[in-house]
Structure formats: C-alpha cells, structure tokens
Design a protein around this motif. Structure first.
Motif, mmCIF file in Angstrom:
data_model
loop_
_atom_site.group_PDB
_atom_site.id
_atom_site.type_symbol
_atom_site.label_atom_id
_atom_site.label_comp_id
_atom_site.label_asym_id
_atom_site.label_seq_id
_atom_site.Cartn_x
_atom_site.Cartn_y
_atom_site.Cartn_z
ATOM 1 N N THR A 1 -5.591 -13.002 9.352
ATOM 2 C CA THR A 1 -4.279 -12.455 9.732
ATOM 3 C C THR A 1 -4.353 -11.918 11.165
ATOM 4 O O THR A 1 -5.416 -11.499 11.640
ATOM 5 N N PRO B 1 -2.990 -9.061 12.321
ATOM 6 C CA PRO B 1 -3.402 -7.645 12.390
ATOM 7 C C PRO B 1 -4.921 -7.474 12.290
ATOM 8 O O PRO B 1 -5.494 -6.619 12.983
ATOM 9 N N CYS C 1 -6.335 -8.187 15.584
ATOM 10 C CA CYS C 1 -6.087 -7.059 16.506
ATOM 11 C C CYS C 1 -7.105 -5.950 16.244
ATOM 12 O O CYS C 1 -7.593 -5.292 17.184
ATOM 13 N N TYR D 1 -6.723 -2.180 6.926
ATOM 14 C CA TYR D 1 -5.745 -1.116 7.144
ATOM 15 C C TYR D 1 -4.546 -1.653 7.938
ATOM 16 O O TYR D 1 -3.388 -1.432 7.563
ATOM 17 N N LEU D 2 -4.807 -2.346 9.023
ATOM 18 C CA LEU D 2 -3.697 -2.828 9.866
ATOM 19 C C LEU D 2 -2.846 -3.859 9.117
ATOM 20 O O LEU D 2 -1.626 -3.882 9.268
ATOM 21 N N ALA D 3 -3.502 -4.690 8.309
ATOM 22 C CA ALA D 3 -2.734 -5.680 7.530
ATOM 23 C C ALA D 3 -1.845 -4.969 6.518
ATOM 24 O O ALA D 3 -0.651 -5.285 6.387
ATOM 25 N N ALA E 1 -0.871 -1.817 6.610
ATOM 26 C CA ALA E 1 0.106 -0.953 7.278
ATOM 27 C C ALA E 1 1.288 -1.761 7.802
ATOM 28 O O ALA E 1 2.419 -1.274 7.811
ATOM 29 N N THR E 2 1.041 -3.004 8.205
ATOM 30 C CA THR E 2 2.142 -3.772 8.788
ATOM 31 C C THR E 2 2.891 -4.603 7.745
ATOM 32 O O THR E 2 4.092 -4.806 7.873
ATOM 33 N N ALA E 3 2.173 -5.089 6.730
ATOM 34 C CA ALA E 3 2.844 -5.917 5.714
ATOM 35 C C ALA E 3 3.216 -5.099 4.482
ATOM 36 O O ALA E 3 4.107 -5.495 3.724
ATOM 37 N N GLY E 4 2.545 -3.993 4.276
ATOM 38 C CA GLY E 4 2.747 -3.211 3.054
ATOM 39 C C GLY E 4 2.209 -3.994 1.862
ATOM 40 O O GLY E 4 1.828 -5.167 1.986
#
Ligand SMILES: Cc1ncc(COP(=O)(O)O)c(C=O)c1O
Length: 470
Positions: A99, A101, A104, A364-366, A368-371
C-alpha cells in the motif's frame, strides 16, 4: 598537527539539503513512472542473470558513480530482475503489492532511523506500535492485557510463540534449557502448516523431530481426533507435549483449521495454544469475513503478518499475546548501556531482536488512512477477485480442490491442458501472470492467490486466458 576544523561530511553520503531535495524529487518521478511500467509489464524477471553477474564482476567499487546514475541503474535492474509483486497479475505466495501509506512509512522511518530497542530512545514509536498491536488484538477478540510486538516475519513471530510456550511450561526452562523436561518435547500442527516450523524447532534446540505433523481431514484442515490420538501416544511413550498450533489460512490452500476444537484440546491437555494466522489474520479487518476466524480469541498467542494480506512492505509481522509476563520472562536481559530497562515495555526485553526498525508505522498509516472499513474493503476485494476467477475456470472445465472462503483458489485443469507443473511453467514463463504449483491433500494443483489490491477485471480475464492456453 591536525587541521583546526573537521573535514566536511562526505558529500556523496550526506548531500547538502538542496541537492538532497533535487534528487528526492527526481527519484519520486522515476518511481511513479516505474510503477506504471511494472503494472503493465511482465510479471516474471526478464534479465539474463549470467550477464548481470558478469556486470557485477566489473564493479570493484574503485570508481564512485553519481547517485542518480546508480539509482537509475538500480531501478532498471529491479524492473527486470524480480518477480513483480506490484504487478496486478501476480497471483502469488501471499506477497503483496504494498500500500502507498506503508511505502510512505518506510520513507519517514528511513529519514528518522529510530532505534526501537528502547522506549527511552523511541518513546513515540514504541507507544504507537503497542497501540496498533492492542487494536489488532482487540479486533481478534482478545481480552485482558493485550501485548506483543512487530517482528521481521511470520517465522520470527512463530519462533517467539515456541519460546513463550517453553518458558511458560517450566519455571527453570530459561536457565536450564530443555533438560528440565522429563522427556523429549513435542509440539503439534497440521501437515498443511508452513514448514518453517521445522527450522523453528531446529533453531530452538528442540530438534526437528519435536514438530509433530498431524493428519488433515481431506479438506486441508487439521483433524482434531488425529491430534488427540497423537498427543495421547506421545504421552504414553514418555514425550512431553508442549503446544498446539492451528493455522488460520494455510499456505497451500488458505484453509482454516478448526480453531475451536484445537482450543478445546489445548485447554484440556494444558498446552500453549498458538494460532498461525500469518496470512488469514488479515480477514479480521473485514466484518463479513471475521466469523470464519471464530475461536482465534481463545489463543494464548497469534502471528499475523501485516506484510501479507494487509499489504504493508516486506518484513512486518505481529506477535500478539495476552501473556505479557511470559514474553518478558523469555527475553529479559540486563545491561548498563541501554537507555532504559522497563520490563513490560522495552522491545529489546520482550522480543527476539535487539536493534529494531520502526515496522509498525506501516500498518498504522494504512489503518489511519483507510480505517477498518477501508482495510476490510481491501481484504474483501481479494475474495471477490478469487470468486470471479473461480467462476470462469469452472465454466471452462477446471475443478476446485479447496473450499477456503478466503482468497486462495486451488484448481485442477481439465485433462487436455496437461499436468499442473508443466502448465504453471508455461504460465510463468509467458510473463503474463504468476501462479504457483502446490501439493494440496496429496495432489498437484494450481494455486492462485489474490495478493494485489489493484487487480482488475481485465487482469482476471488475462489470467484465465493464459491458464487456458490462449
Ligand atoms: C501460514 C504461514 N505461516 C508462516 C509463514 C512464514 O512467514 P514469513 O515468510 O513472514 O516468515 C508463512 C509464509 O508464507 C505462512 O503462510
């Protein structure tokens, strides 16, 4: 006499800010362009590896090259030198197209390069990783004090489970090793398990014979009665049963062992219960698929690889348990040089590793952004891809060997398409798609797994065409 000021930093290793920005911007453009080519190009490597080896022979690092030249060269060689997980026609071995995120996260982690051994060195990353571990543990239905950590892979997380089981089963194991047991230690998992368990038994010093492979039920799932019989026979012969491992999402067929029956047996036999949900644990993200994992909440510990179905970049597993004190007992250490020494908190006191990369940021970023909803949609989409492939293949005369309910399809071609291994070789060498041959319940099948979150209907049609020799 030395010069009054230090020499400048080595510019090729630590470029000035303007130069750094210029190269980063250029690299970003190159990578975006490479991604488009990768997704449209061949799935399989096209490089002539003998020429590549010869090329490396000419490079003795005596002539430094410009970073852009080396980066361009590296991207070009990667583009032709690996099986492309990023290609939507890779239907492979649980390895995802990562992904954005998660990618990143790697970028940020590379810049800060935090040391996650100690909570004093990296208070924010350590808290953030624990937050994600607890969230996944709660999603699995664990209650009580959920703990655990990110690990390099499912193999490390499973190894951690074995060390916890050993540590929990005898108070002197930590100091005396396996000699404290009255007989040879055994642990149990099905024939369809991930065979890294053999290496794990070896590296733990138990010996490979400690792994007992339990018969399956003809559908690729552990047979609970066979498990009971095996444990009883081992006890009768003086062996010491230690742990039951159920697999939630077998590597070959994506099958889920009977998690409740395995829990019942582990409980009545007083054995550690570990669930290897390295791939199948991804289904926790989906409300619709979650019921397939009923019983996972009864585990003493579990492995879930975020770098499989949850599509982080490689090397991002989770070990999750409700037995924090056992984890701390298994990995405790003491030294004067570490900046902190907090028993239940510091990763170096609770994991196989010492120096640790900030892995958890990827998930975490995945999340946090996709829920949960977005991650669930990603997981469900994979099942939908498999359903569509299944429908087309069955119409074309293929038969289905597994009934996983998750995103792995094992199929047998109609006789006129020839035997499985030759067929898979033909598909893979075409570069149009990537599938694997596996032996599932005693027969060779073509294994197709939806691992790429961007696979389209066109990719499905292309896969089915190449499988059918068109
Ligand atoms: C069920 C299962 N467990 C464990 C592993 C090993 O995980 P890793 O390759 O991350 O070490 C795999 C790998 O595919 C797997 O499928």
């Amino acid at each position: 006499m030395s010069s009054p000021v230090l020499p400048a930093a080595v510019a090729s290793l630590f470029p000035a800010p303007d130069e750094r920005r210029r190269i980063e911007d250029w690299l970003t453009g190159e990578l975006v362009a490479a991604l488009a080519r990768l997704q449209a190009g061949p799935v399989t490597p096209t490089i002539d590896i003998a020429s590549f080896r010869a090329e490396l022979q000419t490079d003795d690092f005596s002539r430094p090259r410009a970073l852009e030249d080396v980066l361009r060269w590296t991207i070009e060689r990667m583009e032709h030198g690996i099986v492309q997980m990023t290609n939507p026609r890779y239907f492979g071995l649980f390895n995802p197209g990562a992904t954005f995120p998660a990618q990143c996260a790697d970028r940020i982690t590379s810049l800060f390069n935090p040391q996650l051994a100690s909570s004093a060195s990296s208070p924010v990353p350590v808290e953030l990783e624990s937050h994600v571990i607890r969230a996944i543990g709660r999603r699995a239905g664990l209650t009580g004090a959920i703990t655990g950590h990110f690990a390099t892979g499912g193999s490390e997380a499973n190894y951690t489970a074995l060390l916890c089981a050993l540590t929990a089963s005898h108070p002197a194991f930590g100091s005396e090793g396996v000699r404290v047991f009255a007989g040879p230690v055994k642990f149990y998992t099905s024939r369809e398990c991930h065979i890294a368990w053999l290496k794990i038994a070896h590296q733990a010093g138990l010996g490979r014979a400690a792994l007992r492979l339990v018969d399956t039920d003809g559908r690729g799932r552990l047979d609970p009665q066979a498990l009971e019989r095996m444990i009883a026979a081992d006890r009768a012969s003086g062996a010491v049963p230690l742990m039951v491992v159920a697999t939630a999402g077998t590597t070959g067929g994506g099958m889920i062992d009977p998690l409740q029956s395995c829990a019942d047996i582990a409980q009545s036999e007083r054995l550690w219960y570990h669930i290897d949900a390295a791939w199948g644990g991804g289904a926790l993200a989906s409300r619709r698929l979650r019921p397939l994992l009923a019983g996972i909440e009864r585990a003493d510990s579990m492995t879930i690889d975020a770098h499989k179905w949850l599509a982080t970049t490689m090397g991002c597993a989770m070990f999750i348990t409700t037995h924090g004190p056992v984890l701390s007992e298994a990995f405790h250490a003491s030294t004067s040089f570490m900046p902190s020494s907090v028993a239940a908190v510091d990763p170096y006191l609770n994991t196989v590793q010492w120096s640790r990369r900030f892995l958890g940021l990827r998930l975490y970023l995945a999340l946090a952004t996709a829920g949960w909803e977005g991650l669930g949609a990603h997981v469900e989409r994979a099942v939908e891809v498999i359903d569509r492939i299944k429908e087309r293949l069955v119409t074309a005369g293929w038969s289905v060997a597994n009934d996983s309910g998750l995103a792995v399809l094992d199929v047998v071609p109609p006789a006129e398409l020839g035997e499985v291994r030759a067929l898979v070789r033909r598909v893979v060498s075409s570069g149009r798609a990537w599938v694997a041959p596996v032996n599932f319940e005693g027969r060779d099948v073509v294994r197709i797994c939806a691992t790429n979150g961007e696979t389209s209907d066109r990719d499905v049609v292309e896969l089915v065409a190449v499988l059918n020799g068109r």
